[in-house]
Scaffold this motif. Structure first.
Motif, PDB file in Angstrom:
ATOM      1  N   THR A 145      44.906  34.708  32.739  1.00 50.25           N
ATOM      2  CA  THR A 145      45.872  33.743  33.070  1.00 50.25           C
ATOM      3  C   THR A 145      45.669  32.834  34.260  1.00 50.25           C
ATOM      4  OG1 THR A 145      47.330  35.614  34.178  1.00 50.25           O
ATOM      5  CG2 THR A 145      47.825  35.022  31.910  1.00 50.25           C
ATOM      6  N   LYS A 146      45.172  33.706  35.413  1.00 50.67           N
ATOM      7  CA  LYS A 146      44.876  32.979  36.604  1.00 50.67           C
ATOM      8  C   LYS A 146      43.505  32.598  36.903  1.00 50.67           C
ATOM      9  CE  LYS A 146      49.121  33.318  38.096  1.00 50.67           C
ATOM     10  NZ  LYS A 146      49.957  32.053  38.466  1.00 50.67           N
ATOM     11  N   ASP A 168      39.241  37.882  42.049  1.00 52.03           N
ATOM     12  CA  ASP A 168      38.327  38.182  42.751  1.00 52.03           C
ATOM     13  C   ASP A 168      39.363  38.315  44.160  1.00 52.03           C
ATOM     14  OD1 ASP A 168      36.212  38.355  41.506  1.00 52.03           O
ATOM     15  OD2 ASP A 168      35.085  36.389  42.016  1.00 52.03           O
ATOM     16  N   ARG A 169      39.985  37.260  44.404  1.00 56.95           N
ATOM     17  CA  ARG A 169      40.594  37.231  45.582  1.00 56.95           C
ATOM     18  C   ARG A 169      41.802  38.646  45.687  1.00 56.95           C
ATOM     19  NH1 ARG A 169      42.174  30.590  45.902  1.00 56.95           N
ATOM     20  NH2 ARG A 169      40.091  30.011  46.147  1.00 56.95           N
ATOM     21  N   LEU A 170      42.182  38.775  44.551  1.00 60.30           N
ATOM     22  CA  LEU A 170      43.244  39.979  44.480  1.00 60.30           C
ATOM     23  C   LEU A 170      42.357  41.267  44.902  1.00 60.30           C
ATOM     24  CD1 LEU A 170      45.981  41.349  43.811  1.00 60.30           C
ATOM     25  CD2 LEU A 170      45.224  41.281  41.385  1.00 60.30           C
ATOM     26  N   LEU A 171      41.056  41.317  44.316  1.00 62.04           N
ATOM     27  CA  LEU A 171      40.342  42.590  44.589  1.00 62.04           C
ATOM     28  C   LEU A 171      39.906  42.405  46.106  1.00 62.04           C
ATOM     29  CD1 LEU A 171      37.854  42.614  41.418  1.00 62.04           C
ATOM     30  CD2 LEU A 171      39.597  44.040  41.924  1.00 62.04           C
ATOM     31  N   ILE A 172      39.747  41.505  46.595  1.00 63.36           N
ATOM     32  CA  ILE A 172      39.505  41.428  48.174  1.00 63.36           C
ATOM     33  C   ILE A 172      40.589  41.919  48.962  1.00 63.36           C
ATOM     34  CG2 ILE A 172      38.999  39.988  50.016  1.00 63.36           C
ATOM     35  CD1 ILE A 172      37.207  38.225  47.969  1.00 63.36           C
ATOM     36  N   ILE A 193      49.017  35.514  47.217  1.00 67.32           N
ATOM     37  CA  ILE A 193      47.693  34.689  46.976  1.00 67.32           C
ATOM     38  C   ILE A 193      48.119  33.409  46.348  1.00 67.32           C
ATOM     39  CG2 ILE A 193      45.719  34.872  45.606  1.00 67.32           C
ATOM     40  CD1 ILE A 193      45.824  37.798  45.167  1.00 67.32           C
ATOM     41  N   GLU A 194      47.354  32.589  47.087  1.00 67.65           N
ATOM     42  CA  GLU A 194      47.638  30.987  46.622  1.00 67.65           C
ATOM     43  C   GLU A 194      49.021  30.632  46.348  1.00 67.65           C
ATOM     44  OE1 GLU A 194      45.535  30.809  42.881  1.00 67.65           O
ATOM     45  OE2 GLU A 194      43.528  30.617  43.948  1.00 67.65           O
ATOM     46  N   ASP A 195      49.946  30.970  47.379  1.00 71.78           N
ATOM     47  CA  ASP A 195      51.245  30.613  47.384  1.00 71.78           C
ATOM     48  C   ASP A 195      52.194  31.403  46.411  1.00 71.78           C
ATOM     49  OD1 ASP A 195      50.879  28.938  49.775  1.00 71.78           O
ATOM     50  OD2 ASP A 195      50.443  27.388  48.266  1.00 71.78           O
TER      51      ASP A 195
END
Length: 508
Positions: free
Chosen positions: A388-389, A395-399, A452-454
């Motif tokens: 969905t994203k 990747d940003r979530l994993l980081i 993440i991303e607002d």
């Protein structure tokens, strides 16, 4: 004296070129190691996916294979019966397809091998290339897992002979050309024009393990170059030879300048002070000779006079330039070693220890007979975030998750990214009370809202636990058993954890 000084300088220049060539040859060896590690890591991912399919074969369906493919980051998984017919397919495309003689899968079927790593090949159904492995269960059923090879080829190409040769020429102003000859005596990478001739027989001694050199005419620059041929040695065998051609302009300019200075000083001394004063010239000449003789070819340092006269300053500047080049080459080698080490041991996205590093750690603890627990953590519904994203968001979530796991409370634990949305934490205890305490902290920290991303998200976890030596005596069994327990925890709802011994009781 003039001849001695210029010969000494030429010897230093030649040795410098030889040392730098050896540095580049070592870089080629390290590039080969990186390529090997990339292939091994990708094959491990495929084998892990295949092992998981066989381990959970009673649960198989197209949807379940799709979930495993997503978790293990492989492109497709096919499950076959002993006759070579696809029963389940993660892509829901080829169910019912059956192998015939001549198909790659048929070769594995008749081989009797338990596992076969096919490497990179073109798909029989498309123009795509894949890395493929096959693994057989005890009753003859088997699984095929594959990765699209474009990713692997891109990584490998970064460290190819062609790019190494290109990098050598572009990043060293004194290098005229570079090329690599493989063990079949074929030139496999070359920065020179195609019409440049090469006497392959000259390189025979290099294939015996020696670094050799020659002064040779190079038509492109229309002058001679000093060429060094250095063996590329892997596992005590010469697999190729790296040849690098160095410009002689720097040597000629510097040596000519040294001679010019010495002659000028000598003539000036004779005219000004007479023959008797020539002896006053001997001392500074000896200083230059001593400086050249003291040059350390390994470190690039030499004994530079504290206050050289202006007449000889430029000669020492030339030695300084040579010194800096050798020291820069040494720094580059050290930096490259650290880069290779990081690539081999750490996950490229999160910088956490990777599977290879994890396996080494488990083997180390087992060899020490140290009790420990393996916590297999999976992020629930992570595929939904990717779908969905987008994968960049994933990747940003994993980081973000890895940053939390590397915070203060967890500094005493070994934490690894196992693959996809899976992490492994090693705790040096078999006390369930202590383990439960760590898991409580994991739930508290990782289920806090993440921005993440607002946007704000709350994730859920599933955790499986195995313990050494109770639930396994080797890394593979411990990880697989923790993984099996994690799958059971998923069936019990969000933010649950299961010990492997609980799973064994349920199976009974």
């Amino acid at each position: 004296f003039f001849n001695v000084s210029t010969r000494s300088f030429k010897s230093i220049y030649a040795k410098s070129g030889s040392d730098i060539s050896k540095t580049y040859a070592e870089r080629v060896v390290q590039s080969i190691a990186i390529e090997k590690q990339i292939i091994e890591n990708l094959n491990e991912r495929l084998i892990a996916a295949a092992s998981m399919v066989i381990y959970h074969r009673d649960m198989l369906s197209n949807e379940y294979l799709e979930e495993i493919a997503s978790r293990q980051q492989v492109h497709y998984i096919w499950w076959y019966n002993p006759e070579g017919e696809i029963l389940y397919d993660s892509t829901d495309t080829f169910v019912g397809w059956k192998s015939t003689p001549g198909d790659p899968i048929h070769n594995f079927m008749v081989s009797g091998d338990d596992i076969f790593i096919e490497g990179i090949r073109e798909s029989t159904e498309s123009d795509d290339f894949y890395m493929v492995i096959y693994k057989r269960a005890s009753d003859g059923y088997f699984v095929e897992t594959a990765l699209n090879a474009d990713y692997a080829i891109e990584l490998i190409d970064m460290h190819s002979y062609k790019n190494v040769v290109k990098d050598i020429v572009e990043n060293n102003s004194h290098v005229e050309y570079a090329f690599i000859i493989d063990d079949t005596k074929e030139i496999v990478a070359d920065s020179r024009p195609n019409n440049e001739t090469t006497n392959i027989n000259f390189y025979n001694d290099a294939f015996l393990g020696e670094t050799i050199s020659q002064e040779i005419y190079y038509s492109v620059s229309d002058h001679n170059v000093l060429e060094f041929a250095t063996p590329i040695i892997v596992d005590d065998e010469v697999i190729a030879v790296l040849s690098v051609g160095y410009s002689l302009d720097f040597y000629r300019e510097t040596s000519n300048y040294i001679i010019l200075i010495l002659i000028s000083v000598a003539i000036g001394t004779i005219i000004t002070f007479g023959i008797v004063e020539i002896f006053q010239l001997i001392k500074p000449l000896i200083v230059i000779e001593n400086a050249i003789s003291s040059f350390d070819l390994d470190t690039g340092t030499y004994e530079r006079p504290k206050n050289p006269t202006k007449t000889f300053e430029r000669a020492f500047n030339a030695l300084d330039s040579l010194s800096y080049r050798i020291q820069a080459a040494n720094r580059e080698t050290k930096a490259l070693y650290e880069e290779v080490k990081a690539l081999a041991m750490n996950d490229f996205l999160t910088n956490l220890p990777n599977r290879y590093n994890l396996t080494n750690k488990l083997e180390e603890l087992i060899n020490e007979n140290q009790e420990f627990a393996v916590l297999f953590i999976d992020i629930d519904d992570f595929k939904i975030y990717n779908d969905t994203k987008g994968h960049l968001f994933g990747d940003r979530l994993l980081i973000k998750i890895s940053e939390i796991l590397q915070s203060g409370f967890y500094n005493n634990y070994f934490i690894s990214r196992y693959g996809g949305d899976e992490f492994i934490v090693i705790i040096k205890t078999n006390s369930k009370e202590a383990i439960d305490n760590v898991i409580t902290n994991l739930y508290n920290d990782l289920t806090e809202p993440i921005e993440i991303e607002d946007s704000t998200f709350v994730i859920n976890l599933s955790i499986g636990i195995s313990m050494y030596p109770i639930h396994g005596d080797n890394p593979t069994d411990l990880i697989q058993n923790a993984d099996a327990a994690m799958f059971e925890s998923k069936s019990r709802g969000n933010n649950k954890h299961v010990y492997y011994d609980e799973l064994k009781k349920d199976l009974k």
